[in-house]
Scaffold this motif. Structure first.
Motif, PDB file in Angstrom:
ATOM      1  N   THR A 144      23.401  -8.144 -24.928  1.00 19.28           N
ATOM      2  CA  THR A 144      22.176  -8.935 -24.810  1.00 19.28           C
ATOM      3  C   THR A 144      22.403 -10.297 -25.460  1.00 19.28           C
ATOM      4  O   THR A 144      23.271 -10.435 -26.336  1.00 19.28           O
ATOM      5  CB  THR A 144      20.982  -8.221 -25.490  1.00 19.28           C
ATOM      6  N   VAL A 145      21.658 -11.296 -25.024  1.00 18.29           N
ATOM      7  CA  VAL A 145      21.756 -12.620 -25.646  1.00 18.29           C
ATOM      8  C   VAL A 145      20.369 -13.057 -26.101  1.00 18.29           C
ATOM      9  O   VAL A 145      19.350 -12.644 -25.523  1.00 18.29           O
ATOM     10  CB  VAL A 145      22.349 -13.680 -24.673  1.00 18.29           C
ATOM     11  N   ASP A 146      20.361 -13.904 -27.149  1.00 17.35           N
ATOM     12  CA  ASP A 146      19.084 -14.423 -27.633  1.00 17.35           C
ATOM     13  C   ASP A 146      18.530 -15.464 -26.665  1.00 17.35           C
ATOM     14  O   ASP A 146      17.353 -15.508 -26.371  1.00 17.35           O
ATOM     15  CB  ASP A 146      19.262 -15.085 -29.013  1.00 17.35           C
ATOM     16  N   ARG A 147      19.432 -16.357 -26.230  1.00 19.33           N
ATOM     17  CA  ARG A 147      18.999 -17.454 -25.362  1.00 19.33           C
ATOM     18  C   ARG A 147      19.830 -17.432 -24.081  1.00 19.33           C
ATOM     19  O   ARG A 147      21.036 -17.651 -24.135  1.00 19.33           O
ATOM     20  CB  ARG A 147      19.187 -18.800 -26.078  1.00 19.33           C
ATOM     21  N   PRO A 148      19.221 -17.145 -22.952  1.00 24.75           N
ATOM     22  CA  PRO A 148      19.985 -17.062 -21.705  1.00 24.75           C
ATOM     23  C   PRO A 148      20.320 -18.450 -21.164  1.00 24.75           C
ATOM     24  O   PRO A 148      19.509 -19.370 -21.260  1.00 24.75           O
ATOM     25  CB  PRO A 148      19.029 -16.335 -20.768  1.00 24.75           C
ATOM     26  N   THR A 149      21.505 -18.593 -20.625  1.00 21.51           N
ATOM     27  CA  THR A 149      21.860 -19.790 -19.859  1.00 21.51           C
ATOM     28  C   THR A 149      21.505 -19.486 -18.406  1.00 21.51           C
ATOM     29  O   THR A 149      21.330 -18.320 -18.054  1.00 21.51           O
ATOM     30  CB  THR A 149      23.364 -20.085 -19.998  1.00 21.51           C
ATOM     31  N   PRO A 150      21.416 -20.512 -17.551  1.00 23.34           N
ATOM     32  CA  PRO A 150      21.020 -20.258 -16.161  1.00 23.34           C
ATOM     33  C   PRO A 150      21.903 -19.217 -15.472  1.00 23.34           C
ATOM     34  O   PRO A 150      21.421 -18.464 -14.630  1.00 23.34           O
ATOM     35  CB  PRO A 150      21.175 -21.626 -15.498  1.00 23.34           C
ATOM     36  N   ALA A 151      23.192 -19.163 -15.860  1.00 29.62           N
ATOM     37  CA  ALA A 151      24.097 -18.235 -15.178  1.00 29.62           C
ATOM     38  C   ALA A 151      23.975 -16.799 -15.694  1.00 29.62           C
ATOM     39  O   ALA A 151      24.531 -15.883 -15.099  1.00 29.62           O
ATOM     40  CB  ALA A 151      25.546 -18.708 -15.345  1.00 29.62           C
ATOM     41  N   TRP A 152      23.260 -16.613 -16.799  1.00 34.36           N
ATOM     42  CA  TRP A 152      23.199 -15.287 -17.411  1.00 34.36           C
ATOM     43  C   TRP A 152      22.298 -14.339 -16.618  1.00 34.36           C
ATOM     44  O   TRP A 152      21.149 -14.638 -16.341  1.00 34.36           O
ATOM     45  CB  TRP A 152      22.689 -15.396 -18.849  1.00 34.36           C
ATOM     46  N   ARG A 153      22.826 -13.193 -16.219  1.00 35.34           N
ATOM     47  CA  ARG A 153      22.027 -12.241 -15.436  1.00 35.34           C
ATOM     48  C   ARG A 153      21.739 -10.964 -16.230  1.00 35.34           C
ATOM     49  O   ARG A 153      21.179 -10.009 -15.700  1.00 35.34           O
ATOM     50  CB  ARG A 153      22.771 -11.850 -14.166  1.00 35.34           C
ATOM     51  N   GLY A 154      22.177 -10.962 -17.476  1.00 35.20           N
ATOM     52  CA  GLY A 154      22.053  -9.719 -18.260  1.00 35.20           C
ATOM     53  C   GLY A 154      20.773  -9.672 -19.076  1.00 35.20           C
ATOM     54  O   GLY A 154      19.803 -10.390 -18.839  1.00 35.20           O
ATOM     55  N   HIS A 155      20.830  -8.818 -20.061  1.00 37.32           N
ATOM     56  CA  HIS A 155      19.707  -8.537 -20.939  1.00 37.32           C
ATOM     57  C   HIS A 155      19.429  -9.725 -21.871  1.00 37.32           C
ATOM     58  O   HIS A 155      20.349 -10.390 -22.314  1.00 37.32           O
ATOM     59  CB  HIS A 155      20.063  -7.298 -21.761  1.00 37.32           C
ATOM     60  N   VAL A 156      18.153  -9.965 -22.174  1.00 39.75           N
ATOM     61  CA  VAL A 156      17.780 -11.017 -23.121  1.00 39.75           C
ATOM     62  C   VAL A 156      16.924 -10.392 -24.224  1.00 39.75           C
ATOM     63  O   VAL A 156      16.007  -9.624 -23.937  1.00 39.75           O
ATOM     64  CB  VAL A 156      16.988 -12.147 -22.422  1.00 39.75           C
ATOM     65  N   GLY A 157      17.246 -10.748 -25.478  1.00 40.66           N
ATOM     66  CA  GLY A 157      16.475 -10.216 -26.611  1.00 40.66           C
ATOM     67  C   GLY A 157      17.406  -9.836 -27.747  1.00 40.66           C
ATOM     68  O   GLY A 157      18.630  -9.916 -27.613  1.00 40.66           O
ATOM     69  N   VAL A 158      16.808  -9.429 -28.868  1.00 38.50           N
ATOM     70  CA  VAL A 158      17.644  -9.043 -30.007  1.00 38.50           C
ATOM     71  C   VAL A 158      18.334  -7.709 -29.705  1.00 38.50           C
ATOM     72  O   VAL A 158      17.915  -6.959 -28.823  1.00 38.50           O
ATOM     73  CB  VAL A 158      16.818  -8.944 -31.307  1.00 38.50           C
ATOM     74  N   VAL A 159      19.382  -7.428 -30.489  1.00 38.53           N
ATOM     75  CA  VAL A 159      20.256  -6.302 -30.149  1.00 38.53           C
ATOM     76  C   VAL A 159      19.539  -4.953 -30.245  1.00 38.53           C
ATOM     77  O   VAL A 159      19.887  -3.996 -29.534  1.00 38.53           O
ATOM     78  CB  VAL A 159      21.544  -6.337 -31.005  1.00 38.53           C
ATOM     79  N   THR A 160      18.503  -4.886 -31.077  1.00 38.72           N
ATOM     80  CA  THR A 160      17.800  -3.598 -31.220  1.00 38.72           C
ATOM     81  C   THR A 160      17.088  -3.205 -29.919  1.00 38.72           C
ATOM     82  O   THR A 160      16.801  -2.026 -29.711  1.00 38.72           O
ATOM     83  CB  THR A 160      16.765  -3.662 -32.362  1.00 38.72           C
ATOM     84  N   THR A 161      16.828  -4.190 -29.058  1.00 38.71           N
ATOM     85  CA  THR A 161      16.164  -3.853 -27.788  1.00 38.71           C
ATOM     86  C   THR A 161      17.089  -3.061 -26.867  1.00 38.71           C
ATOM     87  O   THR A 161      16.643  -2.510 -25.868  1.00 38.71           O
ATOM     88  CB  THR A 161      15.685  -5.123 -27.052  1.00 38.71           C
ATOM     89  N   LEU A 162      18.396  -3.010 -27.222  1.00 36.70           N
ATOM     90  CA  LEU A 162      19.337  -2.244 -26.396  1.00 36.70           C
ATOM     91  C   LEU A 162      19.377  -0.768 -26.786  1.00 36.70           C
ATOM     92  O   LEU A 162      19.970   0.048 -26.078  1.00 36.70           O
ATOM     93  CB  LEU A 162      20.754  -2.819 -26.532  1.00 36.70           C
ATOM     94  N   LEU A 163      18.761  -0.439 -27.921  1.00 37.35           N
ATOM     95  CA  LEU A 163      18.905   0.932 -28.432  1.00 37.35           C
ATOM     96  C   LEU A 163      18.362   1.970 -27.454  1.00 37.35           C
ATOM     97  O   LEU A 163      18.896   3.071 -27.343  1.00 37.35           O
ATOM     98  CB  LEU A 163      18.212   1.066 -29.795  1.00 37.35           C
ATOM     99  N   ASN A 164      17.301   1.592 -26.714  1.00 36.83           N
ATOM    100  CA  ASN A 164      16.738   2.552 -25.763  1.00 36.83           C
ATOM    101  C   ASN A 164      17.702   2.885 -24.632  1.00 36.83           C
ATOM    102  O   ASN A 164      17.628   3.949 -24.038  1.00 36.83           O
ATOM    103  CB  ASN A 164      15.436   2.010 -25.177  1.00 36.83           C
ATOM    104  N   SER A 165      18.626   1.948 -24.353  1.00 34.27           N
ATOM    105  CA  SER A 165      19.560   2.171 -23.247  1.00 34.27           C
ATOM    106  C   SER A 165      20.722   3.073 -23.660  1.00 34.27           C
ATOM    107  O   SER A 165      21.459   3.569 -22.812  1.00 34.27           O
ATOM    108  CB  SER A 165      20.108   0.837 -22.752  1.00 34.27           C
ATOM    109  N   ALA A 166      20.898   3.257 -24.979  1.00 34.91           N
ATOM    110  CA  ALA A 166      22.048   4.035 -25.449  1.00 34.91           C
ATOM    111  C   ALA A 166      21.734   5.520 -25.449  1.00 34.91           C
ATOM    112  O   ALA A 166      20.596   5.922 -25.675  1.00 34.91           O
ATOM    113  CB  ALA A 166      22.434   3.588 -26.857  1.00 34.91           C
ATOM    114  N   ALA A 167      22.783   6.305 -25.189  1.00 34.29           N
ATOM    115  CA  ALA A 167      22.596   7.754 -25.172  1.00 34.29           C
ATOM    116  C   ALA A 167      23.174   8.335 -26.451  1.00 34.29           C
ATOM    117  O   ALA A 167      24.393   8.365 -26.632  1.00 34.29           O
ATOM    118  CB  ALA A 167      23.297   8.353 -23.953  1.00 34.29           C
TER     119      ALA A 167
END
Lengths: 278, 387
Positions: free
Chosen positions: A175-198
């Motif tokens: 995930t990134v804090d600030r997306p650039t125009p080319a960024w297609r991934g997740h945006v936000g702080v890293v803790t927002t990825l915890l739900n995606s982890a198994a």
């Protein structure tokens, strides 16, 4: 002798981002340092400029990789090195990550592994990922969650891409804090990825490194999800001069970070990082 | 070493002979002497250089020498220096590095120096301070080799304390005024109608060997009991005391106390307390190179946790406020030292009080923290009772 540096030769310089390089170092003489464990650090000396603590970002037989971000006089000098240049190294120093050293042994044995990195905090964690990928059967499910300010600040981008796409034992999310125009991934702080982890919070060992505010937020979230504090391992940073426990610089309350860290359990680190200016 | 601790009595001439005997062994004798209006520690070539006839008057932020009619040599309190100036010197070269024309770099450790010191007149508080630094610098997994070499070669002659100063509180810290262990010889000075003399106790085989070369007489019971009484009396005359609580717990539980703002408003963050403290061990390193740029050296020098650079990480210091830096110093000294090294870092010598330019008093600060904590607990109790 731990006080005098051992000469190492720069064999490869890889530009990771605009301000960060990875230096591959090999002993310049017949003898190198003792073997490093993931999470440990070396004192890296730039000739005539000074010395800073840098965790190993890869251990390959007698060669070490250190990933350095140019933020001060010494790190700038290290980032300016070219293949063939020499540095001095002291180490290995400090505690390491709780990896499984032998099948079935250690804190993380058979556990889901959750690696959470913020920015260049991925550097000391890369050996964890590589060690787990080398022997995945020693662990449960493997997760790598990476946060960066922007896509351009992501270190080891090629490697992360390979980990993300290859269908393997590792779940990798960025995930990134600030997306650039080319960024297609997740945006936000890293803790927002915890739900995606198994991972099963009752049977997980977490390895966390990044800015202190990110470590605190991640640890808080993991505690909330039910991870015991001692299974949340964090790598902290303080000023280090001697690395042998004699200079007093790396104190964090009762902890001498060069000796009792840099990797400590959240059961110990929680109170130490919650007091301002400790 | 003999099974019973040998005791003897030296007179003034015996003290002269003691210094001569140590110098004859090739030792550098270091002891207190008067210079620039203070009792400083320096090399002595004769016992006559000791501060005979000088005492000191101390208070928070104040130190004055005062003449004494009795001619005593060890009736002064701790001066601005401590023995760490010799065992853990202010500046020390660690290694040098050279870069050849082909870019190869070589490192050379500084050649070991093995000085052979004899410290004459080590106060019991300072004896404890040396033991504390021994543990910090040589008691862990890594040892400071330079310190170890200097320490191993050092012969310690304690001088028990019979004239505590107004800033002394060694009794609170359990480190004085009697010398109990860790010395080669221990002196107790007596000046009375029976004359000026020193009771000597032997603490090691090396001490016994040195004493055997010095003219002395067997200790008589009267001299021995007079010495004991003088030290016992000193115990009752401490100028200050710590609050009688577990200081380790107190400092661990008052990190967010308001008192830190109060002391920060007075503290100049000058670091004097850390320079004069006999246990403060912190150092930093300086990397220097010559004009060619191909010869570099690493030097170690004393550092202070009051310096902004001390906690510097890229972006700024971790401890920017005076509040956080004074808190670091005091909590380390009295509390986290236990976590790190298994003992208190304070020996009650009073130097930090005496040499603080604004007279901040470690015992007063500890007492204020205790009062604030007790107050807070009382209020909490009252609130709970009301509920």
């Amino acid at each position: 002798m731990t006080g005098v540096p051992v000469p190492y030769r720069v064999t490869r310089v890889r530009e990771e981002t605009a301000d960060t390089v990875s230096l591959t170092l090999a002993p310049a003489g017949p003898a190198g340092l003792a073997r490093f464990w993931p999470g440990q650090f070396a004192m890296v000396y730039a000739f005539g400029v000074g010395e800073i603590p840098v965790s190993v970002s890869r251990i390959h037989r007698h060669q070490l990789v250190h990933t350095v971000r140019s933020v001060g006089a010494v790190s700038a000098a290290l980032c300016a090195l070219r293949p063939g240049d020499r540095v001095g190294l002291r180490g290995p120093f400090g505690t390491g990550w709780e990896l499984v050293r032998a099948a079935g042994q250690g804190l993380a044995a058979g556990q889901d592994l959750l690696v959470v990195a913020g920015g260049i905090g991925l550097a000391p964690l890369r050996p964890v990922v590589l060690a787990a990928l080398a022997e995945p059967r020693r662990y449960g499910r493997l997760n790598l969650l990476v946060g960066a300010r922007t896509a351009d600040d992501l270190v080891y981008a090629d490697q992360i891409r390979a980990w993300s796409t290859v269908h393997g034992p590792l779940h990798c999310a960025v995930t990134v804090d600030r997306p650039t125009p080319a960024w297609r991934g997740h945006v936000g702080v890293v803790t927002t990825l915890l739900n995606s982890a198994a991972f099963d919070p009752r049977h997980t060992t977490a390895c966390v490194c990044g800015p202190e505010v990110m470590i605190r937020a991640t640890a808080r979230d993991l505690l909330h999800r039910g991870l015991p504090a001692h299974r949340i391992r964090v790598s902290l940073e303080r000023n280090v001069r001697c690395a042998t426990g004699h200079c007093g610089h790396c104190q964090l309350g009762g902890v001498l970070l060069c000796r009792d860290g840099p990797v400590v359990g959240w059961d110990r680190a929680c109170s130490l990082t919650s007091v301002r200016e400790l | 070493m003999s099974s019973s601790p040998a005791t003897a009595v030296l007179d003034r001439n015996g003290l002269d002979a003691l210094v001569e005997a140590l110098r004859a062994e090739g030792r550098t004798v270091v002891g207190p002497t008067v210079r620039d209006g203070a009792v400083v520690l320096d090399e002595l070539t004769a016992a006559g250089q000791l501060p005979f006839g000088w005492g000191s008057e101390v208070e928070a932020g104040r130190y004055r020498l005062v003449p004494r009619a009795d001619g005593a040599a060890f009736a002064h309190t701790a001066g601005p220096q401590s023995w760490k100036a010799f065992l853990h010197p202010q500046r020390e070269k660690l290694w040098s590095a050279d870069r050849a024309a082909d870019g190869r770099v070589s490192f050379a450790a500084e050649r070991p120096v093995r000085p052979s010191y004899a410290f004459l007149g080590v106060r019991p508080c300072d004896l404890r301070a040396i033991a504390v630094q021994d543990n910090v610098l040589t008691g862990g997994y890594y040892r400071d080799d330079g310190y170890r070499r200097r320490r191993e070669g050092a012969f310690l002659i304690a001088a028990e304390c019979t004239e505590p100063g107004a800033t002394c509180f060694c009794v609170s810290m359990g480190s004085g005024p009697a010398a109990e262990a860790g010395f080669d010889l221990a002196l107790t000075e007596i000046v009375d109608d029976a004359g000026h003399r020193f009771l000597v106790r032997v603490g090691s085989a090396a001490g016994e060997a040195v004493l055997s070369r010095v003219p002395r007489r067997v200790a008589d019971e009267e001299t021995a009991s007079t010495a004991r009484n003088a030290v016992d009396a000193a115990r009752e005359r401490m100028g200050r005391s710590m609050p009688p609580v577990d200081l380790r717990t107190l400092l661990g539980g008052t990190l967010e106390a308001d008192r830190w703002d109060d002391v920060a408003a007075r503290c100049l963050t000058c670091g004097n307390c850390t320079m004069v403290c006999p246990t403060c061990f912190c150092t930093t390193t300086e990397d220097v190179s010559d004009l060619t740029g191909d010869h570099a050296e690493r030097w170690q020098r004393w550092d202070s946790c009051f310096d902004l650079d001390f906690s510097y990480l890229h972006g700024g210091p971790v401890r920017a406020s005076a509040r956080s830096r004074y808190r670091q110093w005091l909590t380390h000294k009295l509390s986290t030292w236990y976590d790190q090294f298994g003992s208190s870092g304070c020996v009650g010598c009073g130097r930090c009080i005496t040499w603080c330019p604004v007279g901040i008093d470690i015992t007063e600060e500890a007492a204020a923290l205790h009062d604030e904590l007790a107050d807070r607990l009382r209020r909490q109790d009252a609130e709970e009772t009301q509920r």
